[in-house]
Design a protein around this motif. Structure first.
Motif, PDB file in Angstrom:
ATOM      1  N   UNK A  86     147.758 138.991 107.577  1.00 34.75           N
ATOM      2  CA  UNK A  86     149.111 138.916 108.133  1.00 34.75           C
ATOM      3  C   UNK A  86     149.833 137.643 107.673  1.00 34.75           C
ATOM      4  N   UNK A  87     151.113 137.768 107.374  1.00 36.10           N
ATOM      5  CA  UNK A  87     151.911 136.644 106.899  1.00 36.10           C
ATOM      6  C   UNK A  87     151.889 135.490 107.903  1.00 36.10           C
ATOM      7  N   UNK A  88     151.908 135.811 109.193  1.00 31.80           N
ATOM      8  CA  UNK A  88     151.908 134.760 110.221  1.00 31.80           C
ATOM      9  C   UNK A  88     150.651 133.885 110.125  1.00 31.80           C
ATOM     10  N   UNK A  89     149.528 134.472 109.741  1.00 31.93           N
ATOM     11  CA  UNK A  89     148.291 133.701 109.568  1.00 31.93           C
ATOM     12  C   UNK A  89     148.364 132.911 108.269  1.00 31.93           C
ATOM     13  N   UNK A  90     148.751 133.572 107.178  1.00 32.73           N
ATOM     14  CA  UNK A  90     148.790 132.908 105.869  1.00 32.73           C
ATOM     15  C   UNK A  90     149.749 131.725 105.878  1.00 32.73           C
ATOM     16  N   UNK A  91     150.832 131.818 106.651  1.00 32.69           N
ATOM     17  CA  UNK A  91     151.797 130.724 106.690  1.00 32.69           C
ATOM     18  C   UNK A  91     151.272 129.489 107.416  1.00 32.69           C
ATOM     19  N   UNK A  92     150.148 129.616 108.104  1.00 30.25           N
ATOM     20  CA  UNK A  92     149.541 128.442 108.741  1.00 30.25           C
ATOM     21  C   UNK A  92     148.666 127.661 107.771  1.00 30.25           C
TER      22      UNK A  92
END
Length: 195
Positions: A86-92
């Motif tokens: 998920x993008x929300x995880x990768x953006x961390x």
């Protein structure tokens, strides 16, 4: 391997990530390494098994601390699948930091045998933000050496002759020519929960 019976023209579990050879203290070391933007942490893999399988992706930071791990069970048809974080995880993830990834297949009732591939991942800034996906955008990612985005975006253009040509060129250039004509069977979006 999950299954022991003979399979004609068997192609092993393969994650489409180029091998990188480096010389460290006069020793050549080959690793499976790639770069991606936080927008497209999508691994494309050839899964040689069909049936209900456990698919697991683990990511560790550069200090070997787990930062993301998810497993899903899904009905798979042998062929190409895309596994997306998920993008929300990768953006961390910190841009420039090396993460170690492990992609595993658990065949369930076949015992505790896993088939797996591992490698390194670095999150980088995207070269452009163009949308929708275009051939020029794919070329920009390729020129910037951002492999996962390049492969994922070119796969989306395969229905077009020029897109198919780019897909073929990428796979042939990095040693995956035998998979050029395989269709994408399934896209698996991993859940957003992390450790």
């Amino acid at each position: 391997m999950c299954f022991v019976e003979e399979i004609e023209d068997f192609k092993p579990l393969t994650v489409f990530v180029p091998e990188v050879t480096q010389t460290v203290e006069e020793t050549k070391i080959t690793t499976v390494a790639t770069r991606a933007t936080a927008d497209h942490v999508v691994f494309i893999a050839h899964v040689p098994y069909s049936g209900e399988l456990g698919i697991e992706l683990l990511l560790n930071d550069q200090d070997s601390n787990p930062v993301y791990t998810q497993a899903v069970t899904t009905n798979v048809e042998a062929g190409l699948i895309a596994i997306q974080i998920p993008m929300a995880i990768a953006q961390t993830f910190t841009v420039g930091e090396v993460h170690r990834w492990y992609f595993q297949i658990d065949c369930g009732n076949q015992g505790s045998i896993h088939d797996y591939v591992e490698g390194d991942l670095v999150i980088v800034e995207p070269p452009s933000t163009a949308a929708p996906v275009t051939v020029d955008q794919v070329r920009n990612y390729a020129q910037a050496g951002i492999w996962l985005d390049t492969l994922y975006l070119s796969q989306q253009l395969r229905a077009d002759a020029q897109g198919q040509e780019i897909w073929r060129g990428l796979l042939e250039q990095f040693g995956f020519a035998e998979f050029v004509d395989e269709p994408l069977r399934q896209q698996v979006l991993l859940p957003p929960a992390s450790l």
